[in-house]
Every structure is written in C-alpha cells, then in structure tokens.
Design a protein around this motif. Structure first.
Motif, PDB file in Angstrom:
ATOM      1  N   ASP A 162      -4.739   9.938 -23.334  1.00 18.23           N
ATOM      2  CA  ASP A 162      -3.406   9.359 -23.896  1.00 18.23           C
ATOM      3  C   ASP A 162      -2.422   8.968 -22.590  1.00 18.23           C
ATOM      4  OD1 ASP A 162      -2.582  11.825 -22.874  1.00 18.23           O
ATOM      5  OD2 ASP A 162      -1.229  12.611 -24.599  1.00 18.23           O
ATOM      6  N   GLY A 163      -1.174   9.084 -22.772  1.00 20.43           N
ATOM      7  CA  GLY A 163      -0.351   8.674 -21.629  1.00 20.43           C
ATOM      8  C   GLY A 163      -0.625   9.393 -20.204  1.00 20.43           C
ATOM      9  N   ILE A 164      -0.729  10.913 -20.511  1.00 23.70           N
ATOM     10  CA  ILE A 164      -0.675  11.743 -19.415  1.00 23.70           C
ATOM     11  C   ILE A 164      -2.066  12.034 -19.105  1.00 23.70           C
ATOM     12  CG2 ILE A 164       0.420  13.740 -18.570  1.00 23.70           C
ATOM     13  CD1 ILE A 164       2.229  13.353 -21.142  1.00 23.70           C
ATOM     14  N   GLY A 165      -2.691  12.787 -19.869  1.00 22.17           N
ATOM     15  CA  GLY A 165      -3.954  13.704 -19.492  1.00 22.17           C
ATOM     16  C   GLY A 165      -5.112  13.184 -20.251  1.00 22.17           C
ATOM     17  N   LEU A 166      -6.272  13.479 -19.748  1.00 22.65           N
ATOM     18  CA  LEU A 166      -7.557  13.357 -20.418  1.00 22.65           C
ATOM     19  C   LEU A 166      -7.566  13.812 -21.696  1.00 22.65           C
ATOM     20  CD1 LEU A 166     -10.360  12.103 -19.430  1.00 22.65           C
ATOM     21  CD2 LEU A 166     -11.079  14.322 -18.819  1.00 22.65           C
ATOM     22  N   VAL A 167      -8.226  13.125 -22.737  1.00 26.69           N
ATOM     23  CA  VAL A 167      -8.340  13.724 -23.967  1.00 26.69           C
ATOM     24  C   VAL A 167      -9.691  13.770 -24.371  1.00 26.69           C
ATOM     25  CG1 VAL A 167      -8.013  12.860 -26.584  1.00 26.69           C
ATOM     26  CG2 VAL A 167      -6.104  12.292 -24.840  1.00 26.69           C
ATOM     27  N   GLY A 168     -10.823  12.938 -23.983  1.00 27.54           N
ATOM     28  CA  GLY A 168     -12.013  13.224 -24.354  1.00 27.54           C
ATOM     29  C   GLY A 168     -12.963  12.046 -24.081  1.00 27.54           C
ATOM     30  N   ILE A 175     -17.245  19.401 -19.752  1.00 27.58           N
ATOM     31  CA  ILE A 175     -16.697  18.205 -18.804  1.00 27.58           C
ATOM     32  C   ILE A 175     -16.735  18.950 -17.501  1.00 27.58           C
ATOM     33  CG2 ILE A 175     -14.699  16.830 -18.244  1.00 27.58           C
ATOM     34  CD1 ILE A 175     -15.957  15.986 -20.799  1.00 27.58           C
ATOM     35  N   PRO A 176     -17.027  18.270 -16.558  1.00 27.19           N
ATOM     36  CA  PRO A 176     -17.133  18.742 -15.002  1.00 27.19           C
ATOM     37  C   PRO A 176     -15.682  18.285 -14.363  1.00 27.19           C
ATOM     38  CG  PRO A 176     -18.211  16.519 -15.035  1.00 27.19           C
ATOM     39  CD  PRO A 176     -17.927  16.686 -16.501  1.00 27.19           C
ATOM     40  N   ILE A 190     -17.029  23.797 -14.831  1.00 25.96           N
ATOM     41  CA  ILE A 190     -17.091  22.933 -16.213  1.00 25.96           C
ATOM     42  C   ILE A 190     -16.226  23.301 -17.369  1.00 25.96           C
ATOM     43  CG2 ILE A 190     -18.807  22.797 -18.012  1.00 25.96           C
ATOM     44  CD1 ILE A 190     -19.899  21.604 -16.015  1.00 25.96           C
ATOM     45  N   LEU A 191     -15.582  22.575 -17.912  1.00 27.75           N
ATOM     46  CA  LEU A 191     -14.714  22.695 -19.275  1.00 27.75           C
ATOM     47  C   LEU A 191     -15.309  22.802 -20.468  1.00 27.75           C
ATOM     48  CD1 LEU A 191     -11.615  23.204 -19.498  1.00 27.75           C
ATOM     49  CD2 LEU A 191     -11.356  20.639 -19.899  1.00 27.75           C
ATOM     50  N   GLY A 225     -15.733  14.121 -11.649  1.00 25.73           N
ATOM     51  CA  GLY A 225     -16.357  12.874 -11.538  1.00 25.73           C
ATOM     52  C   GLY A 225     -17.954  13.138 -10.985  1.00 25.73           C
ATOM     53  N   ASP A 226     -18.223  14.348 -11.144  1.00 27.47           N
ATOM     54  CA  ASP A 226     -19.764  14.974 -10.779  1.00 27.47           C
ATOM     55  C   ASP A 226     -20.461  14.282 -12.066  1.00 27.47           C
ATOM     56  OD1 ASP A 226     -19.148  16.227  -8.733  1.00 27.47           O
ATOM     57  OD2 ASP A 226     -18.841  18.110  -9.659  1.00 27.47           O
ATOM     58  N   GLY A 227     -21.790  13.850 -11.608  1.00 31.06           N
ATOM     59  CA  GLY A 227     -22.536  13.510 -12.537  1.00 31.06           C
ATOM     60  C   GLY A 227     -22.250  11.845 -12.974  1.00 31.06           C
ATOM     61  N   GLY A 228     -21.171  11.149 -12.260  1.00 30.25           N
ATOM     62  CA  GLY A 228     -21.048   9.979 -12.433  1.00 30.25           C
ATOM     63  C   GLY A 228     -20.620   9.574 -13.966  1.00 30.25           C
TER      64      GLY A 228
END
Lengths: 204, 303
Positions: B159-165, B187-188, B199-200, B229-232
C-alpha cells in the motif's frame, strides 16, 4: 399423501442457490481485510492497540465468523430434505470451496457426510422438541469442523487453526436458532406434517 | 399404504444411495486431483474466480460503500478526539519531515560524491481491491488487474507505506494477493540495525511471526523490518513493519501497511537481475589459438 409439486421444489432449489450465492458474495466483500480480532488477541495475549479506531460494525464483523451457509443447509434439511438435494449441496459447497480458497472438494465431502446423517434423522426428530434438533445439529456442526481439521492433517495440507475453527463452529451453532427462525418466517420452510409424502422426506 | 411405502423404499433407497455415493466420489476425485496436480486446479480456480467475481461488481461496490458509510458514521462520534490526536501527530510529522528532507539532500550529495549507481527505479501498476478471501482461514485479496495488465505471479504488492503481500494466482482480469498475515505466507526479511536475515511467517493473526533468526538477543522491540530480497523473489528494502514481542516471548512484526483500509494496492514490477553466465573470461587472458589438438585443461595446468 400429498406430493410436493415439482415446480414448487424447483422454486426452492433456485431459492437455495440464490441464497448460497448471496452468502458467498457477501463473504467476498472486501470488508474483513485484517485478521479476526478476537483470534489475534487470543493469540497475542494482549489487545491490539489500533492506530485506526475500530468501529462497532467492524468489530462485530471481526468477532463473528459463522459459516451461515452450513447453518442454512442444516436448517433446511431438518425441515424439508427434498428442498436441498444432495447434488445441490455438493455443487454449492464445491463452488464455495473454489471461491473461498479452501482445498476444493474436501469441505464439500465432509458437509455432505454431515448433512446425510442429519437427513436420515430428520424424520425422527421432526416431532420432537426444538432442543433435540438443536443438539443434534450442534453435534454435527462440531463434528464437521473436527473432521475437516483431521482430514487436513491426514492429507498434509496446511491445516486450519484449531482455535479459529472452534470459534467458527461455535458461532455457527449460536446462530442456528436465528437461521431456523428466518427460514420459517421468511422462506416458509416448515416441518412436513405427519401425513407428508415419501418424497418430501427426501427419499429421492 | 404400508405396502406402497415399502415398495417405494425398496425402489428409492438404492437410487438415493447411488446418488450420494456418486456425488461423494466426484468430490473426492476433484480433491485428489487437486492434491496431485495442484497448479492446474489452481489455475482452474483462478479462472472460475475470474468469471464469477467481476459479475457481482455492480452489487459489491454499493454494498461495500454502504457498509463503509455505516462504519464511518460510527467513527464520527469520536471525531473530536481523533482530530486532536491527528493534530498532535501532524506536529511530530512536520519535525520528521524536515529531518527527512535534510537527510535526503545529504544522501543525494554523498551518492553523487561516490558515483554510486543504485538499482533502477521500480515501476508499479495500481489495482483496486475487489474482494477478500471470504473466510477467516485465508488472508488474501482479489485485485482488478490480471494477466491482461501484465501481472506475473510472485510480484510484491504494497500500500502507500509498507509491504502487503505477494501475487499468487493470476486470472485474465483478476489476480490474488496473499497477504503477509496468511498462514501460507513466508517472506525473507532483514531486521534493520542488526542486519540479520529471517523469515516472516504468517499465522492468520494480525502480526506475523519472525522465524529462523540467528541471534534473537540482538533484536529489540521497535526494530525496523524490511524485505531482504533473498531468493530473488522480492526487491530488497521494502518496509514491512516493526518488531514486537508477545507474552510468550516470541518475536512478531507489527505491519506498517494499514490492513484495515486496503483499497488501492501497488504491484511492483520486478525484473529479474541479469545473470552472469561466463565466469572464465574475466579471469583468463584471451589466448592465441594454439596449433595442434591440445586440451584446454592442460593449458590451464601449465599456466
């Protein structure tokens, strides 16, 4: 013996399909985006400090997660098994599985097992008190939740959280009387009288 | 009447049983097919969602609107408090904004001095949230952009600020975003001051767990969590949230994205990095062609 005319039955089948689609669409409305609050708080052990102020409807919605479709299906089967044929239950719950991101077919199979059990008991329970019916249905709803949990474990799918399943079964059971009342008052789903036909008992 | 009943039971019972059996068999068959060949059935699921959900758009928009108006109306009761609170926050934000601007300028100057080249800017597509997962066991949303708009599985959404999925499941006109809170989401991430990788892992609660952390002692509540960004899979350095601890002492992350109000989501177009394929030519000088069939390995041994 009074046979239910086919046109009337067809009407109720259509009504069941429409109600089911309506419930699924309402569940799909993007209203419940954050996880269930009650569950999160039980998990975390402390109330989530909301940066956003949770409104009343939002909090009610986030606390109750009943499977209304299951409650309606059970209520109708207890009253008029011929209005909810087994194929219809299968198709509707398969569609719900697909749209609601569940493993396709698994929940549908378990629901059919549960409702078939109810269908065989519907005739015996119809002359008893509501409490007898309620207890039976409650037991079946809890069993459906349990079976689903174990089926997921056995087939090694990521299994649904047990606590969350329990909350869901509990709220479904709690809402069951309301659902039966609405189906009686609004949709006219009554028990068939003692002279009801064989067909009406859901023999076919 | 008694004979009639028994006759009909004799006839109808087996037919009914057959019907139930057939329905069960078909459903179990579908389930087993899904278990064996999951991607194909999932594609079918995406197609069905693609057909089914946009048809109800005319109904979904007003219903969602009405529900939101109702909830907004309730929040009017608290509007005065909210207003005061927002004013206070705005004051703080102004101070932070000044600091950020100064830092940005300083950063730009330093980058310029070092002649540093950063990653090319990410471009994004914005989509509108059409539907949610519809069940408390899955946390995902459906967006109104799909393969038609060039969306590819695995892209990050914010969203505007953070990672969502991340995108998981693309139909022609729709695509599904698995939120970080979903129990399938992994998620790494990097935890910022200590720079540790972890890992999250979502578990259907509002705050996902941090797993596989090497030394938890180095992490304190309030540390920033960003994607690694691990795992590309994901671009690095997207803000995820802040570390928090639950009473059991497990590490969780308060997400930066506002999950209560997901409406427009940015899908980041991430391009895979150029792979470096020929490692040898950098190390060895270009040799003149040697006469005679001499194998390369010997040459290497000599040199």
């Amino acid at each position: 013996m009074v046979e239910t005319p086919l046109s009337q039955k067809l009407g109720y089948w259509l009504l069941y399909i429409c109600i089911a689609c309506g419930i699924v669409v309402i569940q799909l409305l993007p209203l419940q985006l954050s996880p269930i609050r009650l569950f999160s708080e039980l998990r975390l052990g402390f109330p989530l400090s909301g940066q956003s102020l949770p409104s009343l409807t939002a909090s009610i919605r986030s606390w109750l997660t009943p499977d209304i479709l299951l409650a309606i299906t059970c209520a109708w089967i207890m009253r008029r098994p011929d209005y909810v044929p087994v194929i219809l239950v299968g198709v509707i719950f398969l569609l719900a599985d697909l749209l609601l991101q569940r493993p396709p077919g698994l929940y549908a199979v378990i629901v059919i097992l549960g409702t078939e059990f109810l269908r065989t008991r519907a005739f015996e329970l119809r002359n008893g008190f509501f409490i007898a019916e309620y207890l039976t249905v409650a037991a079946v709803i809890y069993m459906i939740g349990l079976l689903y949990f174990f089926a997921c474990s056995i087939t090694m799918i990521v299994r649904p959280d047990f606590l969350l399943l329990f909350i869901q079964s509990m709220t479904t059971v709690a809402l069951y009387p309301l659902v039966t009342f609405v189906s009686r008052a609004v949709f006219g789903i009554y028990h068939i009288g003692p002279g009801g036909g064989d067909e009406a008992r859901g023999r076919l | 009447m008694a004979t009639e009943k028994s006759a009909s039971e004799l006839y109808f019972r087996p037919v009914r049983r057959l019907l139930v059996g057939l329905t069960l068999a078909v459903l179990v068959g579908i389930f087993i097919l899904w278990r064996i060949d999951s991607p194909r059935v999932e594609r079918l699921r995406a197609d069905i969602t693609d057909r089914f959900v946009p048809n109800f758009d005319w109904m979904m928009a007003p219903a969602t609107g009405a529900a939101n108006i109702a909830s907004d109306f309730q929040s009017y009761q608290k509007i005065y408090e909210q207003n005061q609170e927002l004013r206070r926050e705005l004051q703080q934000m102004k101070a932070w904004r000044e600091a950020a601007l100064q830092l940005e300028q300083e950063n730009a100057r330093l980058l310029d001095l070092n002649n540093l080249r950063l990653d090319p800017k990410l471009t994004h597509v914005t989509g509108v949230v059409m539907a949610d997962s519809g069940s408390p066991f899955r946390q995902s949303v459906l967006l109104n952009v799909g393969s038609r708009d060039g969306i590819i599985d695995g892209w990050a959404t914010m969203d505007g600020i953070g990672l969502v999925g991340r995108i998981s499941g693309v139909g022609r006109n729709t695509s599904r975003v698995i939120l970080l809170t979903d129990s399938h989401s992994r998620i790494p991430v990097t935890i910022q001051p200590s720079g540790q990788r972890a890992i999250l892992a979502g578990d259907n609660a509002a705050t996902p767990l941090v797993e596989f952390l090497e030394s938890p002692d180095l992490v304190r509540a309030g540390d920033r969590v960003v994607s690694s960004g691990d795992g590309g899979i994901f671009p690095a350095d997207l803000l995820v949230g802040q570390v928090a601890f639950d009473p059991d002492g497990r590490m969780r992350v308060r997400l930066a994205a506002d999950y209560e109000r997901l409406k427009f989501l940015r899908i980041l177009r991430s391009r895979p990095r150029e792979p470096i394929q020929d490692p040898g030519s950098l190390l060895l000088p270009v040799l003149p062609p040697v006469s005679g069939p001499q194998p390369l390995t010997e040459e290497l041994a000599d040199g």
